[in-house]
Design a protein around this motif. Structure first.
Motif, PDB file in Angstrom:
ATOM      1  N   ASP A  60       0.805  -1.229   0.000  1.00 57.68           N
ATOM      2  CA  ASP A  60       0.000   0.000   0.000  1.00 57.68           C
ATOM      3  C   ASP A  60       0.835   1.276   0.000  1.00 57.68           C
ATOM      4  O   ASP A  60       0.404   2.308  -0.516  1.00 57.68           O
ATOM      5  N   LYS A  61       2.034   1.225   0.604  1.00 53.55           N
ATOM      6  CA  LYS A  61       2.787   2.461   0.837  1.00 53.55           C
ATOM      7  C   LYS A  61       3.996   2.654  -0.074  1.00 53.55           C
ATOM      8  O   LYS A  61       4.680   3.669   0.026  1.00 53.55           O
ATOM      9  N   THR A  62       4.298   1.676  -0.921  1.00 52.33           N
ATOM     10  CA  THR A  62       5.450   1.797  -1.823  1.00 52.33           C
ATOM     11  C   THR A  62       5.049   1.336  -3.226  1.00 52.33           C
ATOM     12  O   THR A  62       3.986   0.743  -3.417  1.00 52.33           O
ATOM     13  N   ASP A  63       5.928   1.599  -4.203  1.00 52.97           N
ATOM     14  CA  ASP A  63       5.670   1.126  -5.567  1.00 52.97           C
ATOM     15  C   ASP A  63       6.459  -0.141  -5.894  1.00 52.97           C
ATOM     16  O   ASP A  63       6.511  -0.568  -7.047  1.00 52.97           O
ATOM     17  N   ILE A  64       7.079  -0.735  -4.874  1.00 44.02           N
ATOM     18  CA  ILE A  64       7.960  -1.886  -5.096  1.00 44.02           C
ATOM     19  C   ILE A  64       7.196  -3.083  -5.656  1.00 44.02           C
ATOM     20  O   ILE A  64       7.630  -3.728  -6.618  1.00 44.02           O
ATOM     21  N   VAL A  65       6.038  -3.385  -5.070  1.00 40.09           N
ATOM     22  CA  VAL A  65       5.250  -4.531  -5.530  1.00 40.09           C
ATOM     23  C   VAL A  65       4.780  -4.294  -6.959  1.00 40.09           C
ATOM     24  O   VAL A  65       4.799  -5.212  -7.795  1.00 40.09           O
ATOM     25  N   LYS A  66       4.378  -3.058  -7.253  1.00 44.03           N
ATOM     26  CA  LYS A  66       3.958  -2.722  -8.624  1.00 44.03           C
ATOM     27  C   LYS A  66       5.092  -2.966  -9.621  1.00 44.03           C
ATOM     28  O   LYS A  66       4.859  -3.451 -10.739  1.00 44.03           O
ATOM     29  N   LYS A  67       6.323  -2.610  -9.247  1.00 47.69           N
ATOM     30  CA  LYS A  67       7.471  -2.842 -10.132  1.00 47.69           C
ATOM     31  C   LYS A  67       7.613  -4.326 -10.457  1.00 47.69           C
ATOM     32  O   LYS A  67       7.829  -4.708 -11.606  1.00 47.69           O
ATOM     33  N   VAL A  68       7.489  -5.148  -9.428  1.00 48.66           N
ATOM     34  CA  VAL A  68       7.609  -6.599  -9.632  1.00 48.66           C
ATOM     35  C   VAL A  68       6.451  -7.107 -10.490  1.00 48.66           C
ATOM     36  O   VAL A  68       6.647  -7.905 -11.423  1.00 48.66           O
ATOM     37  N   GLU A  69       5.239  -6.638 -10.197  1.00 47.88           N
ATOM     38  CA  GLU A  69       4.071  -7.050 -10.991  1.00 47.88           C
ATOM     39  C   GLU A  69       4.262  -6.678 -12.465  1.00 47.88           C
ATOM     40  O   GLU A  69       3.949  -7.471 -13.365  1.00 47.88           O
ATOM     41  N   ASN A  70       4.773  -5.466 -12.723  1.00 50.24           N
ATOM     42  CA  ASN A  70       4.940  -5.008 -14.103  1.00 50.24           C
ATOM     43  C   ASN A  70       5.953  -5.851 -14.871  1.00 50.24           C
ATOM     44  O   ASN A  70       5.767  -6.138 -16.059  1.00 50.24           O
ATOM     45  N   ILE A  71       7.034  -6.257 -14.182  1.00 51.54           N
ATOM     46  CA  ILE A  71       8.020  -7.134 -14.835  1.00 51.54           C
ATOM     47  C   ILE A  71       7.363  -8.467 -15.202  1.00 51.54           C
ATOM     48  O   ILE A  71       7.554  -8.989 -16.309  1.00 51.54           O
ATOM     49  N   LEU A  72       6.577  -8.998 -14.279  1.00 53.01           N
ATOM     50  CA  LEU A  72       5.889 -10.264 -14.549  1.00 53.01           C
ATOM     51  C   LEU A  72       4.895 -10.111 -15.698  1.00 53.01           C
ATOM     52  O   LEU A  72       4.793 -10.989 -16.578  1.00 53.01           O
ATOM     53  N   LYS A  73       4.173  -8.991 -15.719  1.00 54.57           N
ATOM     54  CA  LYS A  73       3.188  -8.766 -16.795  1.00 54.57           C
ATOM     55  C   LYS A  73       3.875  -8.639 -18.156  1.00 54.57           C
ATOM     56  O   LYS A  73       3.353  -9.121 -19.164  1.00 54.57           O
ATOM     57  N   GLU A  74       5.044  -7.992 -18.168  1.00 49.70           N
ATOM     58  CA  GLU A  74       5.790  -7.853 -19.427  1.00 49.70           C
ATOM     59  C   GLU A  74       6.153  -9.209 -20.027  1.00 49.70           C
ATOM     60  O   GLU A  74       6.332  -9.333 -21.235  1.00 49.70           O
ATOM     61  N   HIS A  75       6.268 -10.199 -19.165  1.00 54.26           N
ATOM     62  CA  HIS A  75       6.649 -11.544 -19.624  1.00 54.26           C
ATOM     63  C   HIS A  75       5.477 -12.527 -19.550  1.00 54.26           C
ATOM     64  O   HIS A  75       5.681 -13.745 -19.549  1.00 54.26           O
TER      65      HIS A  75
END
Length: 388
Positions: A60-75
């Motif tokens: 909820d408080k950082t963008d770290i999880v979103k970064k990981v999700e985006n890498i996974l979505k790219e692949h």
């Protein structure tokens, strides 16, 4: 959770064995490394759909999880994210996570955060295998603290009664680990530094843990050198990514992957931490701040000559002069550990966490593993000293 191992072992100085954990396919490290390391590890493992396990604050408080999700979505490898993992990995969150994992049809867990998400991921995979009877699925761990849970094959979690318990299997050690210091910048200072003291705890207790071969003990000396140097530097300059990266590598050296036939606490400090942590809501990093220095002081009195020699040897690596006495050298190491805790602003007491004094005999007994252990009265006295 694990108590001290009561078994008697021969010295590992001249006889023993070593094996890396079977599951581990790679440790990748470096600022920004998650971008390339995560797809590479997914490919090596052969995983198609990832289930991200993390904690609510990180989500909820950082963008770290979103970064990981985006890498996974790219692949095309993203399944879902589960962020209901609390401190000490409560069993309710693990049950919910297991249900979501199965519903999504994921074949790998990517854990993001500290020891709680990493251990919760292991527990989810353990119970999933117990249900299916099939092969263990794998975990890729992306730690944001220095607790080093990603290097072990055991998973501690809190049961329905509020006690820390564990499951273990050689198959639970993560298949991939990514140490990306950029992802640690949002970690709160107290959590970052206290889990650094947890790494100090690993390094010190591995010096007298049974069956640990000498090369790993020398890695622990190297870990202590860097932890004593870079933890104060990280406190003084929290944005220094190079310092944070060195600390992640030091955490790795403190608990180097090691295949053991039996899962137990590293030593008395860890055993006490397991009994104090979940029951009284004390973070594991803080339990190390409480227990490690006094446990090392107790070792000056009760440890074998060989164990004292390994402890005293830390002074040489920390560029500290010997006192001329093995016991006094061990006491000096204890004092140096306590000074590091104090300098990092991490001094704590059992009073702060409202631990009832009448609970101390039971805590001590659970930690040492037996009511008739001759060490028991000394451990109770050690706990009594933690109220000031």
């Amino acid at each position: 959770m694990s108590s001290l191992d009561p078994s008697k072992y021969d010295s590992s100085d001249l006889h023993g064995s070593y094996a890396w954990t079977d599951t581990l396919k790679g440790v990748h490290y470096g600022p920004g490394s998650v971008k390339t390391a995560l797809p590479k590890l997914l490919s090596i493992i052969g995983a198609k759909k990832a289930f991200v396990v993390t904690g609510r604050s990180l989500h909820d408080k950082t963008d770290i999880v979103k970064k990981v999700e985006n890498i996974l979505k790219e692949h095309n490898a993203y399944g879902a994210t589960f962020y209901e993992i609390g401190q000490h990995s409560p069993i309710a969150g693990i049950r919910d996570g297991l249900k979501r994992f199965k519903d999504v049809g994921a074949d790998v867990i990517v854990s993001v955060g500290g020891g709680s998400p990493v251990d919760a991921a292991k527990a989810i995979l353990y119970f999933q295998q117990q249900e299916t009877g099939g092969p263990f699925l794998r975990q890729i761990a992306i730690p944001t603290t220095l607790s080093a849970a990603e290097y072990t094959s055991g998973a501690g979690y809190t049961n329905d009664e509020g006690y820390k318990v564990a499951v273990s299997s050689p198959e639970l050690a993560p298949a991939g680990i990514i140490l990306d210091a950029e992802l640690t910048l949002a970690t709160p200072e107290r959590l970052w530094l206290s889990t650094g003291m947890r790494a100090v705890d690993h390094a010190v207790e591995n010096l007298y843990r049974p069956l640990v071969p000498p090369p790993i003990k020398y890695l622990c000396y190297a870990a202590l050198v860097d932890l004593f140097k870079y933890l104060p530097e990280s406190k003084a300059n929290p944005q220094a990514i190079d310092v944070r990266q060195k600390l992640q590598i030091a955490s790795w050296m403190s608990l180097w992957p090691l295949k053991l036939e039996k899962y137990s606490a590293l030593g008395l400090s860890h055993a006490l931490g397991h009994k104090l942590g979940a029951r009284y809501s004390i973070p594991h990093g803080i339990t190390s701040c409480l227990t490690l220095a006094p446990v090392v002081a107790l070792k000056a009195e009760v440890a074998s000559k060989e164990d004292k020699e390994w402890l005293a040897g830390a002074l040489f690596h920390l560029r500290q002069p010997s006192t001329g006495s093995l016991e006094r050298d061990v006491l000096k190491l204890s004092a140096d550990i306590q000074k590091l805790v104090d300098d990092l602003g991490l001094h704590s007491t059992l009073s702060e966490y409202k631990v009832p004094r009448e609970d101390l005999p039971q805590i001590a007994q659970l930690a040492v593993g037996a009511q008739d252990d001759p060490l028991l009265p000394k451990v109770v006295a050690l706990l009594e000293s933690l109220y000031a």
